[in-house]
Every structure is written in C-alpha cells, then in structure tokens.
Design a protein around this motif. Structure first.
Motif, short mmCIF file in Angstrom:
data_model
loop_
_atom_site.label_atom_id
_atom_site.label_comp_id
_atom_site.label_asym_id
_atom_site.label_seq_id
_atom_site.Cartn_x
_atom_site.Cartn_y
_atom_site.Cartn_z
N ASN A 57 0.70 -1.24 0.12
CA ASN A 57 0.08 0.07 -0.08
C ASN A 57 0.93 1.36 0.04
OD1 ASN A 57 -2.44 -1.73 0.10
ND2 ASN A 57 -2.55 -1.17 2.25
N ASP A 58 2.06 1.14 0.60
CA ASP A 58 2.74 2.42 0.74
C ASP A 58 3.64 2.61 -0.54
OD1 ASP A 58 4.48 0.22 1.35
OD2 ASP A 58 5.56 1.50 2.84
N GLN A 59 3.62 1.83 -1.41
CA GLN A 59 4.54 1.87 -2.78
C GLN A 59 3.68 2.71 -3.75
OE1 GLN A 59 5.56 -2.27 -2.78
NE2 GLN A 59 7.18 -1.57 -3.85
N TYR A 60 2.36 3.22 -3.59
CA TYR A 60 1.66 3.84 -4.68
C TYR A 60 0.62 4.82 -4.02
CZ TYR A 60 -2.10 0.40 -3.75
OH TYR A 60 -2.85 -0.33 -3.19
N ASP A 61 0.05 5.64 -4.90
CA ASP A 61 -0.91 6.62 -4.35
C ASP A 61 -2.04 6.66 -5.47
OD1 ASP A 61 -2.09 8.94 -2.66
OD2 ASP A 61 -1.70 9.74 -4.74
N ILE A 62 -3.24 6.50 -4.89
CA ILE A 62 -4.28 6.72 -5.94
C ILE A 62 -5.69 7.40 -5.27
CG2 ILE A 62 -5.35 4.47 -4.91
CD1 ILE A 62 -6.31 4.02 -7.97
N LEU A 63 -6.17 8.39 -5.96
CA LEU A 63 -7.32 9.12 -5.70
C LEU A 63 -8.28 8.64 -6.36
CD1 LEU A 63 -8.33 11.78 -4.12
CD2 LEU A 63 -7.75 13.00 -6.20
N TRP A 64 -9.39 8.57 -5.47
CA TRP A 64 -11.02 8.21 -6.05
C TRP A 64 -11.80 9.14 -5.93
CZ3 TRP A 64 -11.93 3.95 -8.95
CH2 TRP A 64 -10.92 2.88 -9.01
N VAL A 65 -12.42 9.74 -6.85
CA VAL A 65 -13.52 10.70 -7.10
C VAL A 65 -15.05 10.03 -7.71
CG1 VAL A 65 -14.10 12.99 -7.65
CG2 VAL A 65 -11.87 12.60 -7.04
N GLU A 66 -15.89 10.17 -6.82
CA GLU A 66 -17.26 9.76 -7.49
C GLU A 66 -17.82 10.85 -8.15
OE1 GLU A 66 -20.09 7.64 -4.92
OE2 GLU A 66 -21.52 9.09 -5.68
N HIS A 67 -18.45 10.80 -9.47
CA HIS A 67 -19.01 11.85 -10.10
C HIS A 67 -20.44 11.11 -10.28
CE1 HIS A 67 -15.95 14.14 -12.23
NE2 HIS A 67 -15.92 14.54 -11.07
N ALA A 68 -21.75 11.92 -9.93
CA ALA A 68 -23.15 11.42 -10.25
C ALA A 68 -23.85 12.36 -10.93
CB ALA A 68 -23.50 11.10 -8.99
N ASP A 69 -23.33 13.21 -12.03
CA ASP A 69 -23.73 14.20 -12.55
C ASP A 69 -24.33 14.09 -14.08
OD1 ASP A 69 -21.33 13.93 -13.55
OD2 ASP A 69 -20.83 16.21 -13.03
N LYS A 70 -24.34 12.72 -14.46
CA LYS A 70 -24.65 12.32 -15.80
C LYS A 70 -25.94 11.99 -15.92
CE LYS A 70 -20.11 12.70 -17.27
NZ LYS A 70 -19.64 12.84 -15.86
N ASP A 71 -26.94 12.37 -17.06
CA ASP A 71 -28.21 11.99 -17.27
C ASP A 71 -28.97 12.24 -16.11
OD1 ASP A 71 -27.16 10.95 -19.70
OD2 ASP A 71 -26.92 9.11 -19.15
#
Length: 383
Positions: A95-109
């Motif tokens: 886990n400490d060898q990488y970084d990732i950011l997750w963002v939810e979008h709920a604005d389509k349709d």
C-alpha cells in the motif's frame, strides 16, 4: 461497467484535479463540483506527488463508468470495486508503494425523474513508485488490457444493484450499435440526432469528408453518412461500406482489426505532411458486418436463439483464468522492477514520529503519509 484510461498525464495536477473536483460558477470562478465527492485518497498529497515528480509522464487517470445511477449501487460494492481495481493495477505492490485518488461523479443524465446521475468512479494515479522514486506505469495497453478487461467482465457478472439486478453487460449482443457515436477526442455527447438529419446536413457532411478540417469532424461525418445510407438500404454489408468509403476518396488502411476500420484522407495531414488516420468503431466496421443482422426483428430472433447468459457464464470461467495468469505475470514484473525497495528504511524513524506527533506507529497508508505531512516534510493545511 466499462473501464477507460485517459491519454493525458504530462501536465500539472491542477488540470485533472480541477476537472474532477471543480466547475465554473455563475461568475466564472471555480467552485466545488456538484455531485462530486472524494471516496478515497488525499487530493493534496496526490497533487504534491504529481507536481514534484521528475518523470515525463506524471500521472495516469481514467474512470469506471456505469449505466446504473450512483444510488443504485451500494457503498460496500463501490468500495469492493475500487479495492479490486487497485489489486489488478498494483499487482505485487504494498500500500505504501503507490498513491491513488478516487472521486465519485454522479452528474450524468440527471433529469426530473432522476435527481442522481449515472455512477462514475474516477481515479488519478501518480506515475511514481513511492519507496524508490522510480517511474511507475499503471497501465500499458498491450500488456495490461486483457487483464483489466477480464476483471471488468467478472465484476459485471458478480456485482448487483441494491435491487438485486445484475450490472449492465457491455458484451450483450443487444447493446451492439452500428457505429460508436462518440469520437475519442470529442466532448460528450457527440451530436448524433439522426431523426433531425436532413439532406442539407448530409451535403454538409459530404463536404467535410471531401475536405476534412479535423479528425474528429471527419469521423463524425463518416458515421452519420453511413447511418443514413443504412437507413435508406444502401450500406448493408461490409463490401458496400468499404465501397462507400472509397467512393468518398478515403484510403482504407491495411492491418485493420476484426472490430474496427482505419481510413485516411489525402486532405488531412499532420505537420509533417503525413495523412492522419481515423479509426472507426462499431458493428458497421467489423470484418463480418451484415446489416440484416441489425434489423430489429432479426436481432430479436438472434437473441432468442443465442442465450447470452450461458455464454456469460462460460466467459466468466475464461476471464477468471486470464485474470489469475495476468496478475501473476504483472506481480512478478513489479517485484523484479522494485525489488530494491522491498526493505527500504522509512524516511522518518518510528521513534521520531512518536516523539513529534505523540501517536503510535501508523498502520494505514493514509496515516503513514499524514505523519509526513504533519511533521513538515509535506505541508498540509489541515495539520
């Protein structure tokens, strides 16, 4: 659900983070984006890692796009999907060898009947292995596509909505379209309203095909004109599609795949004068295209004979084998490339961290980096 990776990644982090988290307000200034929220990760840390790396490719971004709306999939399943995606991308890494950011979008349709839009799980990954500082390529299509696609198929077969319905299957024959209406470089949605398509529009498209101003416009014009031909009973099979393209003065490139066609126009060249290729996607451009199969009554008959659910179960077994093999290969590659980082000493000793922060040794990746940010190595306003 489908998986898409962006071709961007060489600029500053503000470009991708502003898109994910912000939008233009009424006065033209950036404000927090409606229906967007951070599910996992730290935008400040991700921005710092992207902007300080010396590698040419600074980040890889993309999204998991669902037909289902954001409130139709449970938070537990969203978490499962994100965690399993990370396991497929970061095979063999801690886990400490990488970084990732997750963002939810709920604005389509979004409309009056559906105040919550379709679910998109967007991700941003700095292209750097964090222990060694070496470059890290999260996704290289020739090596990783089969593994990621196998995982996608498994998720689509296993995860269900909160009502117990299976996720939409992009491989379902009934979902196949004559053309892909989206240009890879075009803002969505691409204008493809064939009901309002007039003869004047067709003439304009033929002029675009004859003297294309850009690849995007050429691609859209070709698809609209071929759809009109099909509706009028002209381009009904592969031979007629190829003949129509040649009639318009386009060159059909050799080495086309089973699923796509690539064409060039002598009037559309790059800065070196070389013709620029346009790849056409959709059922109409497949090697064995027969327009009769796309007639509504024939599609219904074909679907009734061919039980797609049986095929889906058979594919799942194949996908599980392919995924396991792919993970094993990628895991070995990562461990060999970053093996010198396996026993790397921490940047700050546990004793120093405990003395300065008066907390116990961090046990999660989030707290691990927070200890560095709050100790002054990385500045964070919330410390």
């Amino acid at each position: 659900m489908i998986v898409k990776f962006s071709k961007h990644g060489k600029g500053k982090a503000s470009g991708v983070l502003d898109y994910l988290l912000k939008e233009k307000g009424s006065k033209g200034t950036l404000v927090p984006r409606t229906h967007a929220k951070v599910l996992y990760g730290d935008p400040v840390l991700t921005e710092h890692l992207i902007n300080t790396t010396s590698h040419k490719t600074k980040y890889k971004s993309g999204y998991l796009s669902f037909s289902e709306r954001a409130d139709e999939i449970s938070e537990a399943d969203k978490k499962r999907i994100m965690q399993e995606f990370e396991a497929v991308i970061f095979c063999g890494l801690e886990n400490d060898q990488y970084d990732i950011l997750w963002v939810e979008h709920a604005d389509k349709d979004i409309d009056d009947a559906h105040p919550v839009g379709r679910l998109e799980l967007n991700f941003v990954i700095p292209c750097q292995e964090l222990r060694s500082g070496k470059s890290f390529q999260p996704y290289y299509e020739p090596a990783d596509q089969k593994r990621v696609n196998a995982w996608k198929n498994i998720i689509n077969s296993e995860v269900k909505t909160i009502k117990g319905e299976p996720l939409s299957d992009p491989n379902d024959p009934e979902r196949k379209r004559l053309v892909n209406p989206y240009s890879s470089n075009a803002p969505r949605p691409t204008p493809f309203d064939m009901k309002a398509y007039t003869k004047e529009d067709a003439d304009k498209d033929e002029e675009v095909i004859a003297n294309p101003p850009s690849r995007k416009l050429l691609e859209e014009a070709i698809k609209r004109r071929l759809l009109l031909d099909w509706q009028e009973g002209i381009a009904m099979n592969r031979r007629r599609v190829l003949g129509r393209l040649e009639q318009w003065g386009l060159k059909i490139n050799r080495g086309n795949s089973e699923k796509t066609l690539s064409v060039t126009s002598s009037k559309l060249t790059d800065k070196n004068g070389k013709p620029m290729g346009v790849r056409l996607k959709g059922g109409m451009f497949e090697r064995g295209f027969d327009g009769l199969r796309f007639q509504p009554h024939n599609k219904e008959r074909e679907h009734s004979i061919y039980d797609h659910r049986v095929s889906r179960n058979e594919r799942k077994q194949s996908d599980e084998t392919l995924l396991a093999t792919g993970i094993k290969i990628k895991e070995a590659y990562h461990q060999e490339r970053y093996k010198s980082s396996a026993t790397l000493e921490p940047l700050v000793s546990d004793r120093v961290v405990e003395q300065e922060l008066e907390v116990s040794k961090p046990t999660t990746t989030e707290n691990y980096y927070k200890s560095f940010r709050c100790s002054g190595i990385i500045k964070l306003d919330s410390c």
